[in-house]
Design an enzyme around this catalytic site. Structure first.
Site, PDB file in Angstrom:
ATOM      1  N   LEU A  43      37.992 -19.160  14.955  1.00 49.43           N
ATOM      2  CA  LEU A  43      36.690 -18.497  14.958  1.00 49.43           C
ATOM      3  C   LEU A  43      36.937 -17.008  14.820  1.00 49.43           C
ATOM      4  CD1 LEU A  43      33.584 -18.567  15.415  1.00 49.43           C
ATOM      5  CD2 LEU A  43      34.102 -18.274  17.869  1.00 49.43           C
ATOM      6  N   HIS A  97      43.418  -9.760  12.846  1.00 51.27           N
ATOM      7  CA  HIS A  97      41.958  -9.855  12.852  1.00 51.27           C
ATOM      8  C   HIS A  97      41.658 -10.794  14.016  1.00 51.27           C
ATOM      9  CE1 HIS A  97      38.034 -10.141  10.408  1.00 51.27           C
ATOM     10  NE2 HIS A  97      37.813 -10.862  11.506  1.00 51.27           N
ATOM     11  N   LEU A  98      40.806 -10.382  14.916  1.00 45.05           N
ATOM     12  CA  LEU A  98      40.486 -11.187  16.092  1.00 45.05           C
ATOM     13  C   LEU A  98      40.165 -12.614  15.689  1.00 45.05           C
ATOM     14  CD1 LEU A  98      39.855 -11.342  19.154  1.00 45.05           C
ATOM     15  CD2 LEU A  98      37.499 -10.734  18.568  1.00 45.05           C
ATOM     16  N   HIS A  99      40.829 -13.576  16.329  1.00 47.31           N
ATOM     17  CA  HIS A  99      40.538 -14.984  16.071  1.00 47.31           C
ATOM     18  C   HIS A  99      40.773 -15.799  17.333  1.00 47.31           C
ATOM     19  CE1 HIS A  99      44.749 -14.297  14.816  1.00 47.31           C
ATOM     20  NE2 HIS A  99      45.000 -15.557  15.118  1.00 47.31           N
ATOM     21  N   LEU A 100      39.825 -16.689  17.566  1.00 45.52           N
ATOM     22  CA  LEU A 100      39.875 -17.594  18.702  1.00 45.52           C
ATOM     23  C   LEU A 100      40.335 -18.948  18.189  1.00 45.52           C
ATOM     24  CD1 LEU A 100      39.024 -17.938  21.758  1.00 45.52           C
ATOM     25  CD2 LEU A 100      36.897 -18.898  20.862  1.00 45.52           C
TER      26      LEU A 100
END
Length: 141
Positions: A43, A97-100
């Site tokens: 995400l 890049h921020l990712h969950l």
């Protein structure tokens, strides 16, 4: 790194193909190309944000809410017993890049600690089938 060099920005913009399972004006969820287990979703915010501390306040609640929906979809859509939800900030962050990560889990699946074995999809059809099951579960929520 400019946002033009970011693969997650390119996926969010539709410039790079990915099996997307969730799209909102601010967020995109898509299958990981090297999943820990099949159905592993990443995400990301559409906006280029590198780490969680940099996530704008206006995206915090939508980001967490989407993570909750994806965790539920692992159970309802894939038949998992639960999920593993995690993110790295700078260290071990393979794409800046921020990712969950939202990974389907089943007791005895072999995941231990932070060793993440990877499981490939047999082909594009299998990948699409997993994405379809997650999308269907998300549509119910």
């Amino acid at each position: 790194m400019s946002t033009g060099d970011c693969v997650f920005c390119a996926i969010a913009a539709g410039e790079v193909a990915a099996e997307k399972v969730l799209e909102t004006p601010d967020l995109v969820g898509f299958l990981d190309q090297r999943p820990v287990f099949k159905g592993h979703v990443l995400l990301v915010p559409r906006e280029h944000v590198v780490t969680l501390p940099e996530l704008p306040a206006r995206l915090r609640d939508p980001f967490l809410a989407a993570g909750q929906r994806l965790a539920t979809a692992m159970v309802e859509g894939l038949g998992a017993q639960g999920s593993f939800v995690a993110m790295n900030n700078t260290v071990s962050q393979s794409v800046p890049h921020l990712h969950l990560h939202v990974v389907p889990r089943t007791k005895g699946d072999g995941l231990r600690g932070f060793f993440w074995p990877r499981h490939k999809y047999a082909d594009d059809e299998e990948r699409a089938a997993y994405a379809g099951r997650i999308r269907a579960a998300l549509e119910k929520s």
